[in-house]
Design an enzyme around this catalytic site. Structure first.
Site, PDB file in Angstrom:
ATOM      1  N   ARG A  15     -42.807  30.275  31.844  1.00 29.92           N
ATOM      2  CA  ARG A  15     -41.799  30.291  32.914  1.00 29.92           C
ATOM      3  C   ARG A  15     -41.552  28.875  33.453  1.00 29.92           C
ATOM      4  O   ARG A  15     -40.420  28.525  33.774  1.00 29.92           O
ATOM      5  CB  ARG A  15     -42.204  31.237  34.046  1.00 29.92           C
ATOM      6  CG  ARG A  15     -42.180  32.687  33.640  1.00 29.92           C
ATOM      7  CD  ARG A  15     -40.774  33.136  33.229  1.00 29.92           C
ATOM      8  NE  ARG A  15     -40.842  34.475  32.677  1.00 29.92           N
ATOM      9  CZ  ARG A  15     -40.269  34.867  31.559  1.00 29.92           C
ATOM     10  NH1 ARG A  15     -39.556  34.023  30.854  1.00 29.92           N
ATOM     11  NH2 ARG A  15     -40.378  36.092  31.133  1.00 29.92           N
ATOM     12  N   GLU A  74     -39.516  27.313  30.850  1.00 29.65           N
ATOM     13  CA  GLU A  74     -38.166  27.859  30.983  1.00 29.65           C
ATOM     14  C   GLU A  74     -37.433  27.203  32.155  1.00 29.65           C
ATOM     15  O   GLU A  74     -36.253  26.846  32.045  1.00 29.65           O
ATOM     16  CB  GLU A  74     -38.247  29.375  31.198  1.00 29.65           C
ATOM     17  CG  GLU A  74     -36.900  30.045  31.399  1.00 29.65           C
ATOM     18  CD  GLU A  74     -37.047  31.522  31.693  1.00 29.65           C
ATOM     19  OE1 GLU A  74     -36.277  32.297  31.128  1.00 29.65           O
ATOM     20  OE2 GLU A  74     -37.928  31.897  32.499  1.00 29.65           O
ATOM     21  N   SER A  98     -43.153   9.770  39.195  1.00 29.02           N
ATOM     22  CA  SER A  98     -44.500   9.597  38.661  1.00 29.02           C
ATOM     23  C   SER A  98     -45.286  10.906  38.665  1.00 29.02           C
ATOM     24  O   SER A  98     -45.245  11.669  39.627  1.00 29.02           O
ATOM     25  CB  SER A  98     -45.261   8.567  39.492  1.00 29.02           C
ATOM     26  OG  SER A  98     -46.601   8.468  39.054  1.00 29.02           O
TER      27      SER A  98
END
Length: 156
Positions: A96, A99, A122
């Site tokens: 997820r 995704e 960073s």
């Protein structure tokens, strides 16, 4: 002396042992972080092989989990970072996040560059926080804060 890992195998094996000890001792990541006297996100990432711990913290974690002096030393080494192999992750939670970056990655990049200019956020000078909050529509929501220092690209 500071040492760096060339091969992630040793840290990966230590992570497996540490998680087994965490389960056996029935302790939380927060309890491990409290022993290390550092944030839960940083300590969890370190125990899972993604950061080096300061000596005092490494010793405290190794002691809490009964991992031994060699593990305390290994926890202090600079790891070869990257916990996800080059293929699409199969773990549903990690997928997820993958995704989310597939869907919103270019959006995040565009917004960061529009607001800050050419550069990066960073992951070294970085803070991570995860909170569970009530969803007004019922259930619960996860609030994940990624707080990284902006580093501008510098022509040379």
């Amino acid at each position: 002396m500071v040492h760096a890992q060339l091969d992630p195998t040793a840290r990966r094996n230590l992570a497996v042992d540490a998680v087994a000890a965490k389960i056996e001792k029935d302790v939380t990541w927060q309890q491990i972080a409290d022993a290390a006297d550092l944030s839960v996100a940083f300590v969890t990432a370190a125990v899972l092989g993604q950061h080096a711990l300061p000596e005092k913290s490494a010793r405290a974690v190794a002691e809490l989990l009964d991992l031994g002096a060699d593990a305390a030393t290994l926890l202090q080494t600079i790891p070869t970072r990257g916990s996800i192999p080059g293929v699409v992750p199969t773990d549903p939670t990690i997928y997820r996040f993958y995704e989310m970056l597939q869907v919103y990655g270019t959006t995040l990049k565009a917004l960061v560059h529009e607001q800050f200019g050419d550069g990066i956020i960073s992951a070294i000078n970085f803070k991570l926080d995860v909170k569970k909050v009530a969803d007004p529509d019922g259930g619960e929501r996860a609030v994940i804060t990624l707080d990284g220092k902006y580093l501008p690209t510098k022509p040379f």
